[in-house]
Design a protein around this motif. Sequence first.
Motif, PDB file in Angstrom:
ATOM      1  N   PHE A   8      28.541  93.991  32.864  1.00 42.89           N
ATOM      2  CA  PHE A   8      27.837  92.786  32.477  1.00 42.89           C
ATOM      3  C   PHE A   8      28.794  91.884  31.775  1.00 42.89           C
ATOM      4  O   PHE A   8      29.241  92.157  30.678  1.00 42.89           O
ATOM      5  CB  PHE A   8      26.626  93.103  31.603  1.00 42.89           C
ATOM      6  N   TYR A   9      29.135  90.817  32.426  1.00 44.29           N
ATOM      7  CA  TYR A   9      30.246  90.040  31.935  1.00 44.29           C
ATOM      8  C   TYR A   9      29.881  89.218  30.713  1.00 44.29           C
ATOM      9  O   TYR A   9      30.714  88.767  30.002  1.00 44.29           O
ATOM     10  CB  TYR A   9      30.808  89.187  33.056  1.00 44.29           C
ATOM     11  N   GLN A  10      28.596  89.042  30.474  1.00 46.94           N
ATOM     12  CA  GLN A  10      28.237  88.333  29.267  1.00 46.94           C
ATOM     13  C   GLN A  10      28.455  89.229  28.062  1.00 46.94           C
ATOM     14  O   GLN A  10      28.997  88.823  27.062  1.00 46.94           O
ATOM     15  CB  GLN A  10      26.785  87.900  29.319  1.00 46.94           C
ATOM     16  N   THR A  11      27.999  90.457  28.147  1.00 47.44           N
ATOM     17  CA  THR A  11      28.003  91.311  26.977  1.00 47.44           C
ATOM     18  C   THR A  11      28.805  92.568  27.197  1.00 47.44           C
ATOM     19  O   THR A  11      28.913  93.377  26.303  1.00 47.44           O
ATOM     20  CB  THR A  11      26.579  91.739  26.636  1.00 47.44           C
ATOM     21  N   GLY A  12      29.358  92.744  28.364  1.00 46.60           N
ATOM     22  CA  GLY A  12      30.043  93.991  28.641  1.00 46.60           C
ATOM     23  C   GLY A  12      29.057  95.128  28.539  1.00 46.60           C
ATOM     24  O   GLY A  12      27.857  94.944  28.653  1.00 46.60           O
ATOM     25  N   PHE A  14      29.132  96.815  25.783  1.00 49.05           N
ATOM     26  CA  PHE A  14      29.461  97.126  24.395  1.00 49.05           C
ATOM     27  C   PHE A  14      28.359  96.801  23.398  1.00 49.05           C
ATOM     28  O   PHE A  14      28.397  97.275  22.279  1.00 49.05           O
ATOM     29  CB  PHE A  14      30.750  96.414  23.996  1.00 49.05           C
ATOM     30  N   ASN A  18      20.703  94.792  26.162  1.00 46.56           N
ATOM     31  CA  ASN A  18      21.031  93.667  27.019  1.00 46.56           C
ATOM     32  C   ASN A  18      19.780  93.332  27.798  1.00 46.56           C
ATOM     33  O   ASN A  18      19.238  94.180  28.506  1.00 46.56           O
ATOM     34  CB  ASN A  18      22.164  94.041  27.977  1.00 46.56           C
ATOM     35  N   LEU A  20      19.377  91.805  30.341  1.00 48.32           N
ATOM     36  CA  LEU A  20      19.540  91.814  31.788  1.00 48.32           C
ATOM     37  C   LEU A  20      19.550  93.230  32.363  1.00 48.32           C
ATOM     38  O   LEU A  20      19.497  93.409  33.571  1.00 48.32           O
ATOM     39  CB  LEU A  20      20.847  91.108  32.162  1.00 48.32           C
TER      40      LEU A  20
ATOM     41  N   TYR B 442      32.434  92.251  21.805  1.00 49.65           N
ATOM     42  CA  TYR B 442      31.319  92.723  22.616  1.00 49.65           C
ATOM     43  C   TYR B 442      31.281  92.134  24.023  1.00 49.65           C
ATOM     44  O   TYR B 442      30.421  92.489  24.810  1.00 49.65           O
ATOM     45  CB  TYR B 442      30.003  92.438  21.883  1.00 49.65           C
ATOM     46  N   SER B 444      33.004  91.720  27.649  1.00 50.48           N
ATOM     47  CA  SER B 444      34.082  92.317  28.424  1.00 50.48           C
ATOM     48  C   SER B 444      34.880  91.211  29.106  1.00 50.48           C
ATOM     49  O   SER B 444      34.423  90.093  29.263  1.00 50.48           O
ATOM     50  CB  SER B 444      33.540  93.310  29.445  1.00 50.48           C
ATOM     51  N   ARG B 480      27.020  84.502  33.936  1.00 50.36           N
ATOM     52  CA  ARG B 480      26.968  85.625  32.996  1.00 50.36           C
ATOM     53  C   ARG B 480      28.213  85.742  32.142  1.00 50.36           C
ATOM     54  O   ARG B 480      28.280  86.565  31.237  1.00 50.36           O
ATOM     55  CB  ARG B 480      26.725  86.930  33.761  1.00 50.36           C
ATOM     56  N   CYS B 482      29.056  83.395  30.274  1.00 44.29           N
ATOM     57  CA  CYS B 482      28.743  82.566  29.101  1.00 44.29           C
ATOM     58  C   CYS B 482      28.624  83.453  27.865  1.00 44.29           C
ATOM     59  O   CYS B 482      27.976  84.495  27.896  1.00 44.29           O
ATOM     60  CB  CYS B 482      27.451  81.805  29.331  1.00 44.29           C
ATOM     61  N   GLU B 490      19.580  88.001  22.756  1.00 44.31           N
ATOM     62  CA  GLU B 490      18.835  89.248  22.723  1.00 44.31           C
ATOM     63  C   GLU B 490      19.655  90.444  23.201  1.00 44.31           C
ATOM     64  O   GLU B 490      19.261  91.183  24.087  1.00 44.31           O
ATOM     65  CB  GLU B 490      17.530  89.112  23.524  1.00 44.31           C
TER      66      GLU B 490
END
Lengths: 332, 541
Positions: A8-12, A14, A18, A20, B442, B444, B480, B482, B490
């Motif tokens: 997930f490139y927004q949040t990895g 980590f 999430n 999504l 956080y 990647s 994604r 962003c 969230e």
Amino acid sequence: MEQTVVKFYQTGTFTVGNRLLKPDQRSVQANTERNNSLNSGHRACQGCGEALGARYAIDAAMKATHGQLIAANATGCLEVFSTPYPETSWQMPWIHSLFGNTAAVATGIAAAMRVKGRSDVRVVAQGGDGGTTDIGFGCLSGMFERNDDVLYICYDNEAYMNTGVQRSSATPPAARTATTMPVGPHPGNVFGQGKNMPQLAMAHEIPYVATATVADLRDLEYKVTKAMSIRGARYIHIFVPCPLGWGAASHDTIRLARLATESGIFPVFEAERGEVTGSSKIRRRVPIEDYLKPQKRFAHLFGKDPDTVTIARLQAMADRNIRRYGLIDEEK
Amino acid sequence: MHKPFAITLDVGSSLANHTGSWRNARPVYVDRLPPCNHQCPAGENIQAWLFHAESGDYEQAWRKLVEDNPFPAIMGRVCYHSCEGACNRGKVDAPVGINSVEHFLGDEAISQGWKFAPPQASTGKKVLVVGAGASGLSAAYHLACLGHQVTVQEAGPLPGGMMRFGIPKYRLPRQVLDAEVQRIVDLGVTIEYNTKVANVLESKQSGGFDAVFLAVGAHIAKRAYIPAGDSAKVLDAVSVLRSMEGEDQPMLGRRVVVYGGGNTAIDVARTAKRLGATEAIIVYRRTREKMPAHDFEVEEALQEGVMIKWLSTIKQAGESSITVEKMALDEKGFPQPTGEFETLEADSVVLALGQDVDLSLIEGVPGLTVDDGVVQVDNRMMTGHAGIFAGGDMVPAERNVTVAIGHGKKAARNIDAWLQGLEPVATVKHEIATFDKLNTWYYSDAPKTVRPVLDIIRRQSTFDEVQGGLDETNALFEARRCLSCGNCFECDNCYGVCPDNAVIKLGPGKGFDFNLDYCKGCGICVAECPCGAIKMVPEEI
């Protein structure tokens, strides 16, 4: 490690949760149904890493065992701050006996469950580094040697914090404690002593040994869940920064754990039957100073005249871990 | 009461112990202003529409986008996307391809036939918009949405203004322009073509309009005196680009010289190449660093074989050649003549030296002031004459489509307030979510997705669109990336990292709250929030 990689490139992968991700792919802590095994109102200091690590670990174990879990707890911060009589923060069956006998108490509970034919009820034992590496070491070694069906979790904050920050055999070299003051020709704790508890556990060739930190929740939950899928003696060593004892800001608890792994000074790995089977790779390597500087217990190494020799020795320890556990992939 | 030996009290929960009393600072959820939103001349809420695009809800993303800008498909092609220059992700790996996601959403809206939400109840007010360019149409759209009856009077035969008569087809295909304009017409906006407003006060009076928005653009080419022989062919960029829209394409010859250094000069040179010129040479008096044209356009032009002669001015134009003088920069950076001359073969010379505004329609309007050839407006886009507003290229600002669209929106909102007799509402801007507010651990690492670029041969010979769009997977991937700077997405981090379970998760779309009975104020949630959407504020003690 056999973790499903979800990109997930927004949040990895980590963050804790999430929006999504499918609910079953999210962490235990992201779920509003989590057990909150260590509930609010406990008296741990602001930003306590041990309180956080304990909730992370026990919630994951509760989920893995469908709530059929009993905990035995050694004396120490975790016991003191969670159960001032008659209050308890534990939302689970929990027992405290002595400082040094936690592994033995857990062994007894496991034996009782076996006699009662309750194979669904599982047992964890938990304690700080003092109760594990020093005072409870004999009982723990026996538990390993007998391969009793217990998961022992050590929350390592590197000193006896509850009694006022005295040195334990898990205190790192050069660190200031109440009993290793920064005075004399070699200020702080001495080099070359102390116990490497995960390695000692591995030497018993028990089914599962792992290390984890509060900076990597998903890895921690994965390891606890995996440990609960195995029968026999298991050991997880969780690195939990202590703002009070380390002289660090309360908001830096997770950051310090992250810097410890990213510098290599605390290797995150897992081992089965005495052999390392996987390690968490360093994503953004940092020099050891980045980890040491935010902590007042290492303040005597810096200042106007930095103790470069000691810093270099600590860096060498980190570098050794990187080689030993393969924390950085070879150049591709 | 029977209790076991040595037990005197019932078991209690630690919930009785309200550790919130320890706190001397409390965490508070905030919405900070993402740098992209802050940068956008059209005031788009970029982070908010990317949020919807991330979950694959493209229609919702598009609807969020068009709250501020009715032209996503056009923007995706011609906007200079300064938002990407401001993007915090640029400091992690590469900026989010905001413009390419906007391109995708705009095209998706056209292919899916999404329409604007119906306007609010009619206010009974009539507004005249002069000029159907980017600024005028933007104002018309926003005014119509607010329930006003809008009439656009356009001097030309087609809508779009400089988007049609200034921007070549290879950058903005006309069916895209037409589709996005039609959507505004469908909202109930009347556009009267070939209707040149000669006197704005008369038009306002005769049409019974309550307010006017002027957006006639800048269509008069600036001239420079160049001694030229009778047979020399000297044209101006505005008419060359305009005639591209007609039946007869301009006859420029095989060797074309373009004089100027702005984006228009580049557009003309690239157009000349496509019309079959073997040589298209831009003559510019300063250096590449000083050139006002955007670097990527210069780069694309050079790739297509356009040549640029730096530090040169045209001294004289003849039938098939021109004389240029070499320049040198003085210590202040201004070009000075050197006395060295050179001859270039040229069948035609196109002047691209900037444009002036046709101000004839506002002559004699009381209170309205013109300075330096442009109309002066106040901070709500109103001229000195009450009820007459102006925007786009005819007011002092950077001249590009996005700025013009922003003017249209701002003017529309202020016209609405003015018509209701309200004071202009000063918008309170949130604190900017600067990079230091983020915890980028956080996120990647993921490289930016590059849009396909049309093959060089086809670019030199046809007017096909040079830059393509992303497909759905790429667009989703890009959205994604962003970081959601300053606004909660969230991720549950605060909910997870609190050692005291003092964060309450309210459920999807509802965010989080703090349980201040137990929050000790350690600040871990603030430190570990990836996007900087929490801050600590001191308790009043």
